[in-house]
Write a protein that holds these residues in place. Structure first.
Motif, short mmCIF file in Angstrom:
data_model
loop_
_atom_site.label_atom_id
_atom_site.label_comp_id
_atom_site.label_asym_id
_atom_site.label_seq_id
_atom_site.Cartn_x
_atom_site.Cartn_y
_atom_site.Cartn_z
N MET A 154 0.84 -1.21 0.00
CA MET A 154 0.00 0.00 0.00
C MET A 154 0.87 1.26 0.00
SD MET A 154 -3.10 -0.98 -0.30
CE MET A 154 -2.39 -2.16 -1.40
N VAL A 155 1.97 1.25 0.73
CA VAL A 155 2.91 2.38 0.74
C VAL A 155 3.54 2.54 -0.65
CG1 VAL A 155 5.14 3.18 1.64
CG2 VAL A 155 3.38 2.34 3.21
N ARG A 156 3.95 1.43 -1.25
CA ARG A 156 4.55 1.47 -2.58
C ARG A 156 3.57 2.05 -3.60
NH1 ARG A 156 4.47 -0.50 -7.25
NH2 ARG A 156 2.84 -2.01 -6.82
N ARG A 157 2.32 1.61 -3.53
CA ARG A 157 1.30 2.12 -4.47
C ARG A 157 1.05 3.62 -4.26
NH1 ARG A 157 -3.52 -2.38 -5.09
NH2 ARG A 157 -2.19 -4.06 -5.84
N ALA A 158 0.98 4.04 -3.00
CA ALA A 158 0.76 5.46 -2.70
C ALA A 158 1.91 6.30 -3.24
CB ALA A 158 0.58 5.67 -1.20
N GLN A 159 3.14 5.83 -3.07
CA GLN A 159 4.30 6.55 -3.57
C GLN A 159 4.30 6.60 -5.09
OE1 GLN A 159 7.45 4.37 -1.66
NE2 GLN A 159 7.45 5.71 0.15
N ALA A 160 3.89 5.52 -5.73
CA ALA A 160 3.83 5.48 -7.19
C ALA A 160 2.77 6.44 -7.71
CB ALA A 160 3.55 4.06 -7.69
N GLN A 161 1.62 6.50 -7.04
CA GLN A 161 0.57 7.43 -7.44
C GLN A 161 1.02 8.88 -7.24
OE1 GLN A 161 -2.86 6.25 -5.15
NE2 GLN A 161 -3.54 4.77 -6.70
N GLN A 162 1.71 9.11 -6.13
CA GLN A 162 2.21 10.46 -5.84
C GLN A 162 3.23 10.88 -6.89
OE1 GLN A 162 4.33 10.93 -2.11
NE2 GLN A 162 3.21 12.83 -1.72
N ALA A 163 4.12 9.97 -7.26
CA ALA A 163 5.13 10.27 -8.27
C ALA A 163 4.48 10.52 -9.63
CB ALA A 163 6.14 9.13 -8.38
N ALA A 164 3.42 9.76 -9.94
CA ALA A 164 2.72 9.93 -11.22
C ALA A 164 1.97 11.26 -11.25
CB ALA A 164 1.77 8.78 -11.45
N ALA A 165 1.54 11.74 -10.09
CA ALA A 165 0.78 13.00 -10.03
C ALA A 165 1.69 14.22 -10.10
CB ALA A 165 -0.04 13.04 -8.74
N GLN A 166 2.98 14.04 -9.85
CA GLN A 166 3.92 15.14 -9.90
C GLN A 166 4.09 15.61 -11.34
OE1 GLN A 166 5.55 16.61 -7.28
NE2 GLN A 166 4.47 15.28 -5.85
N PRO A 167 4.02 16.90 -11.60
CA PRO A 167 4.23 17.36 -12.97
C PRO A 167 5.70 17.17 -13.40
CG PRO A 167 3.97 19.23 -11.47
CD PRO A 167 3.73 17.96 -10.67
N ALA A 168 5.88 16.81 -14.65
CA ALA A 168 7.23 16.60 -15.17
C ALA A 168 7.91 17.97 -15.37
CB ALA A 168 7.18 15.85 -16.49
N ASN A 169 9.19 18.02 -15.07
CA ASN A 169 9.94 19.28 -15.21
C ASN A 169 10.54 19.39 -16.59
OD1 ASN A 169 9.35 20.05 -12.64
ND2 ASN A 169 11.24 19.23 -11.77
#
Length: 169
Positions: A154-169
């Motif tokens: 669940m932590v891994r999935r939350a981190q993956a979702q958070q990373a996917a939601a971050q806008p690309a620079n």
């Protein structure tokens, strides 16, 4: 997940009766490689280091209340002195279960914690038999903490979702 019961063992009023029944268990895939024999490693130089990794998956079946729970175990034994692989065992073990009385919001953890816990003794026996029949002492793997595995996922999935939601620079 506990079920409150009245004094006679029946579910307390207003509490759903949780039911889990194993309909089938099966080996989906099994592989064992005895590298010691294949490469002719001298048995006198061996100090085994065993690593076990576990992954879980569950799927709803078409029949009402039925689910497939798949557990994958990868057991690697390496020589501590030089890192050479001694054996590699991979087991995909599944169960088809009938589950009733579990609230929808608790079904996911139930499937990935309680169901694998129920199947684990059979997995342990298969791994023990295969390692023994493969020429090694029988390996009785330690109990798996399925609650910790679930939380890590669940932590891994939350981190993956958070990373996917971050806008690309």
């Amino acid at each position: 997940m506990t079920e409150e019961t009245a004094g006679n063992g029946a579910a307390a009023p207003g509490q759903p009766q949780v039911r889990m029944q194993v309909l089938a268990q099966y080996v989906r895939d099994l592989s064992f490689e005895n590298v010691v024999v294949q490469k002719g490693i001298n048995a006198g130089d061996i100090q085994p280091d065993i690593q076990v990794s576990v992954s879980l998956d569950a799927r709803k079946r078409q029949a009402e209340g039925q689910f497939d729970v798949l557990t994958k175990y990868k057991v690697t034994s390496k020589n501590k002195t030089n890192g050479d692989v001694l054996f590699l065992l991979e087991l995909d073990y599944g169960g088809t279960l009938l589950i009733a009385g579990v609230p929808e919001d608790q079904l996911h953890p139930f499937l990935l914690i309680e169901a694998p816990r129920l199947l684990f003794p059979f997995v342990r026996r298969i791994i023990s038999d295969v390692t023994r029949d493969g020429g090694f002492p029988p390996l009785n793997i330690d109990n798996v903490d399925f609650v910790a595995l679930y939380r890590q996922e669940m932590v891994r999935r939350a981190q993956a979702q958070q990373a996917a939601a971050q806008p690309a620079n």
